[in-house]
Design a protein around this motif. Structure first.
Motif, PDB file in Angstrom:
ATOM      1  N   LYS A  61     -14.740  13.240  15.333  1.00  0.00           N
ATOM      2  CA  LYS A  61     -14.916  13.846  14.001  1.00  0.00           C
ATOM      3  C   LYS A  61     -13.641  13.801  13.159  1.00  0.00           C
ATOM      4  O   LYS A  61     -13.701  13.960  11.951  1.00  0.00           O
ATOM      5  N   ASP A  62     -12.495  13.588  13.801  1.00  0.00           N
ATOM      6  CA  ASP A  62     -11.232  13.662  13.065  1.00  0.00           C
ATOM      7  C   ASP A  62     -10.699  12.302  12.605  1.00  0.00           C
ATOM      8  O   ASP A  62      -9.566  12.199  12.163  1.00  0.00           O
ATOM      9  N   VAL A  63     -11.522  11.260  12.658  1.00  0.00           N
ATOM     10  CA  VAL A  63     -11.083   9.938  12.224  1.00  0.00           C
ATOM     11  C   VAL A  63     -11.305   9.814  10.714  1.00  0.00           C
ATOM     12  O   VAL A  63     -12.427   9.985  10.225  1.00  0.00           O
ATOM     13  N   ALA A  64     -10.232   9.535   9.997  1.00  0.00           N
ATOM     14  CA  ALA A  64     -10.301   9.389   8.545  1.00  0.00           C
ATOM     15  C   ALA A  64     -10.393   7.912   8.185  1.00  0.00           C
ATOM     16  O   ALA A  64      -9.680   7.087   8.751  1.00  0.00           O
ATOM     17  N   PHE A  65     -11.263   7.597   7.248  1.00  0.00           N
ATOM     18  CA  PHE A  65     -11.454   6.236   6.780  1.00  0.00           C
ATOM     19  C   PHE A  65     -10.922   6.137   5.352  1.00  0.00           C
ATOM     20  O   PHE A  65     -11.181   7.000   4.524  1.00  0.00           O
ATOM     21  N   LYS A  66     -10.182   5.054   5.095  1.00  0.00           N
ATOM     22  CA  LYS A  66      -9.525   4.901   3.792  1.00  0.00           C
ATOM     23  C   LYS A  66     -10.270   3.893   2.927  1.00  0.00           C
ATOM     24  O   LYS A  66     -10.721   2.860   3.414  1.00  0.00           O
ATOM     25  N   PHE A  67     -10.344   4.225   1.635  1.00  0.00           N
ATOM     26  CA  PHE A  67     -11.049   3.400   0.665  1.00  0.00           C
ATOM     27  C   PHE A  67     -10.164   3.169  -0.552  1.00  0.00           C
ATOM     28  O   PHE A  67      -9.250   3.937  -0.823  1.00  0.00           O
ATOM     29  N   VAL A  68     -10.489   2.108  -1.306  1.00  0.00           N
ATOM     30  CA  VAL A  68      -9.843   1.832  -2.589  1.00  0.00           C
ATOM     31  C   VAL A  68     -10.956   1.767  -3.626  1.00  0.00           C
ATOM     32  O   VAL A  68     -11.950   1.059  -3.441  1.00  0.00           O
ATOM     33  N   LEU A  69     -10.782   2.518  -4.720  1.00  0.00           N
ATOM     34  CA  LEU A  69     -11.778   2.563  -5.779  1.00  0.00           C
ATOM     35  C   LEU A  69     -11.236   1.927  -7.047  1.00  0.00           C
ATOM     36  O   LEU A  69     -10.110   2.224  -7.467  1.00  0.00           O
ATOM     37  N   LYS A  70     -12.048   1.035  -7.623  1.00  0.00           N
ATOM     38  CA  LYS A  70     -11.741   0.458  -8.938  1.00  0.00           C
ATOM     39  C   LYS A  70     -12.886   0.836  -9.882  1.00  0.00           C
ATOM     40  O   LYS A  70     -14.059   0.753  -9.506  1.00  0.00           O
ATOM     41  N   LEU A  71     -12.515   1.255 -11.094  1.00  0.00           N
ATOM     42  CA  LEU A  71     -13.492   1.539 -12.143  1.00  0.00           C
ATOM     43  C   LEU A  71     -13.184   0.613 -13.318  1.00  0.00           C
ATOM     44  O   LEU A  71     -12.042   0.561 -13.776  1.00  0.00           O
ATOM     45  N   ASN A  72     -14.197  -0.114 -13.767  1.00  0.00           N
ATOM     46  CA  ASN A  72     -14.014  -1.121 -14.829  1.00  0.00           C
ATOM     47  C   ASN A  72     -12.864  -2.066 -14.498  1.00  0.00           C
ATOM     48  O   ASN A  72     -12.004  -2.336 -15.332  1.00  0.00           O
ATOM     49  N   GLU A  73     -12.829  -2.521 -13.247  1.00  0.00           N
ATOM     50  CA  GLU A  73     -11.863  -3.510 -12.742  1.00  0.00           C
ATOM     51  C   GLU A  73     -10.421  -3.020 -12.727  1.00  0.00           C
ATOM     52  O   GLU A  73      -9.498  -3.812 -12.588  1.00  0.00           O
ATOM     53  N   LYS A  74     -10.208  -1.707 -12.858  1.00  0.00           N
ATOM     54  CA  LYS A  74      -8.857  -1.137 -12.791  1.00  0.00           C
ATOM     55  C   LYS A  74      -8.820  -0.114 -11.662  1.00  0.00           C
ATOM     56  O   LYS A  74      -9.794   0.609 -11.432  1.00  0.00           O
ATOM     57  N   LEU A  75      -7.690  -0.053 -10.962  1.00  0.00           N
ATOM     58  CA  LEU A  75      -7.544   0.935  -9.896  1.00  0.00           C
ATOM     59  C   LEU A  75      -7.756   2.330 -10.448  1.00  0.00           C
ATOM     60  O   LEU A  75      -7.260   2.663 -11.529  1.00  0.00           O
ATOM     61  N   ALA A  76      -8.509   3.149  -9.731  1.00  0.00           N
ATOM     62  CA  ALA A  76      -8.814   4.518 -10.161  1.00  0.00           C
ATOM     63  C   ALA A  76      -7.584   5.385  -9.926  1.00  0.00           C
ATOM     64  O   ALA A  76      -7.448   6.056  -8.903  1.00  0.00           O
ATOM     65  N   ASN A  77      -6.673   5.387 -10.859  1.00  0.00           N
ATOM     66  CA  ASN A  77      -5.395   6.081 -10.768  1.00  0.00           C
ATOM     67  C   ASN A  77      -5.564   7.574 -11.023  1.00  0.00           C
ATOM     68  O   ASN A  77      -5.976   7.982 -12.099  1.00  0.00           O
ATOM     69  N   GLY A 115      -5.613   4.014  -6.336  1.00  0.00           N
ATOM     70  CA  GLY A 115      -7.051   4.201  -6.175  1.00  0.00           C
ATOM     71  C   GLY A 115      -7.476   4.531  -4.761  1.00  0.00           C
ATOM     72  O   GLY A 115      -8.667   4.499  -4.445  1.00  0.00           O
ATOM     73  N   ASN A 116      -6.536   4.850  -3.874  1.00  0.00           N
ATOM     74  CA  ASN A 116      -6.859   5.148  -2.480  1.00  0.00           C
ATOM     75  C   ASN A 116      -7.374   6.576  -2.321  1.00  0.00           C
ATOM     76  O   ASN A 116      -6.856   7.498  -2.949  1.00  0.00           O
ATOM     77  N   PHE A 117      -8.379   6.729  -1.457  1.00  0.00           N
ATOM     78  CA  PHE A 117      -8.866   8.053  -1.062  1.00  0.00           C
ATOM     79  C   PHE A 117      -9.399   7.969   0.356  1.00  0.00           C
ATOM     80  O   PHE A 117      -9.600   6.877   0.891  1.00  0.00           O
ATOM     81  N   THR A 118      -9.615   9.125   0.977  1.00  0.00           N
ATOM     82  CA  THR A 118      -9.975   9.190   2.394  1.00  0.00           C
ATOM     83  C   THR A 118     -11.249  10.010   2.580  1.00  0.00           C
ATOM     84  O   THR A 118     -11.435  11.022   1.916  1.00  0.00           O
ATOM     85  N   LEU A 119     -12.099   9.559   3.508  1.00  0.00           N
ATOM     86  CA  LEU A 119     -13.300  10.305   3.891  1.00  0.00           C
ATOM     87  C   LEU A 119     -13.449  10.287   5.399  1.00  0.00           C
ATOM     88  O   LEU A 119     -13.073   9.320   6.058  1.00  0.00           O
ATOM     89  N   TYR A 120     -14.023  11.355   5.939  1.00  0.00           N
ATOM     90  CA  TYR A 120     -14.399  11.410   7.349  1.00  0.00           C
ATOM     91  C   TYR A 120     -15.853  10.971   7.468  1.00  0.00           C
ATOM     92  O   TYR A 120     -16.598  10.961   6.486  1.00  0.00           O
ATOM     93  N   GLY A 121     -16.275  10.604   8.667  1.00  0.00           N
ATOM     94  CA  GLY A 121     -17.657  10.200   8.900  1.00  0.00           C
ATOM     95  C   GLY A 121     -18.628  11.287   8.477  1.00  0.00           C
ATOM     96  O   GLY A 121     -18.464  12.448   8.827  1.00  0.00           O
ATOM     97  N   GLY A 122     -19.648  10.918   7.701  1.00  0.00           N
ATOM     98  CA  GLY A 122     -20.649  11.859   7.226  1.00  0.00           C
ATOM     99  C   GLY A 122     -20.266  12.568   5.931  1.00  0.00           C
ATOM    100  O   GLY A 122     -21.077  13.285   5.357  1.00  0.00           O
ATOM    101  N   TYR A 123     -19.045  12.390   5.467  1.00  0.00           N
ATOM    102  CA  TYR A 123     -18.579  13.057   4.250  1.00  0.00           C
ATOM    103  C   TYR A 123     -18.924  12.224   3.015  1.00  0.00           C
ATOM    104  O   TYR A 123     -19.059  11.007   3.082  1.00  0.00           O
ATOM    105  N   THR A 124     -19.044  12.916   1.881  1.00  0.00           N
ATOM    106  CA  THR A 124     -19.365  12.285   0.600  1.00  0.00           C
ATOM    107  C   THR A 124     -18.334  12.670  -0.443  1.00  0.00           C
ATOM    108  O   THR A 124     -17.989  13.849  -0.570  1.00  0.00           O
ATOM    109  N   ALA A 125     -17.852  11.684  -1.179  1.00  0.00           N
ATOM    110  CA  ALA A 125     -16.962  11.938  -2.315  1.00  0.00           C
ATOM    111  C   ALA A 125     -17.798  11.865  -3.580  1.00  0.00           C
ATOM    112  O   ALA A 125     -18.612  10.949  -3.747  1.00  0.00           O
TER     113      ALA A 125
END
Length: 169
Positions: A61-77, A115-125
């Motif tokens: 349950k404690d494993v964090a997964f990292k994501f990168v988000l872009k909105l309109n082709e720009k990093l979500a700063n 644009g980096n953010f982290t989620l655990y399994g089963g979590y929703t941003a």
């Protein structure tokens, strides 16, 4: 002396009339109406699902997964987002590191400048008020001991936010 008194009375009368007119004019030009409406801009929901490749092993349950988000082709700063656990309860970020709904020093979750953010399994941003017609791209960064299945490893989830929002898993 009579003329001086008359002139001073006339000047005083003229001054009072001008002051009265300015007060009336000021009253007419300072009327302002404020109207508030509900923000109906659609949201972007991103959920992380994790499955064990072998039924004998449970996913930690404690494993964090990292994501990168872009909105309109720009990093979500520095985009704020809310996080919900697998039960749908909101999870909070706290200055002292404690994660609880009872503590008062809650600070918002926020992507970093890349644009980096982290989620655990089963979590929703939940990225609120992103906007109708905004394009998004979500890339999951490789995680040791895990293989990305959907979308295929190394590829991004790409789409456009519709009027009722977008959900990505």
């Amino acid at each position: 002396m009579k003329y001086i008194k008359r002139i001073s009375v006339l000047l005083l009368a003229a001054f009072c009339m001008v002051a009265g007119m300015q007060a009336i004019q000021a009253e007419e030009t300072t009327r302002v109406t404020f109207t508030n409406e509900e923000n109906k801009t659609p949201d972007l929901f991103i959920t992380k699902h994790v499955e064990s490749a072998d039924e004998r092993y449970e996913v930690p349950k404690d494993v964090a997964f990292k994501f990168v988000l872009k909105l309109n082709e720009k990093l979500a700063n520095k985009e704020q987002y809310r996080v919900f656990n697998e039960n749908g309860d909101e999870v909070y970020n706290h200055q002292d590191g404690t994660i609880s709904s009872e503590t008062t020093n809650k600070i918002p979750f926020m992507t970093d400048r890349n644009g980096n953010f982290t989620l655990y399994g089963g979590y929703t941003a939940k990225f609120e008020y992103v906007g109708n017609g905004v394009s998004y791209e979500i890339l999951e960064l490789p995680q040791e001991n895990f293989q990305q299945v959907s979308p295929a490893a190394g590829t991004s989830a790409i789409g456009t936010i519709k009027p009722d929002g977008a959900r990505v898993s």
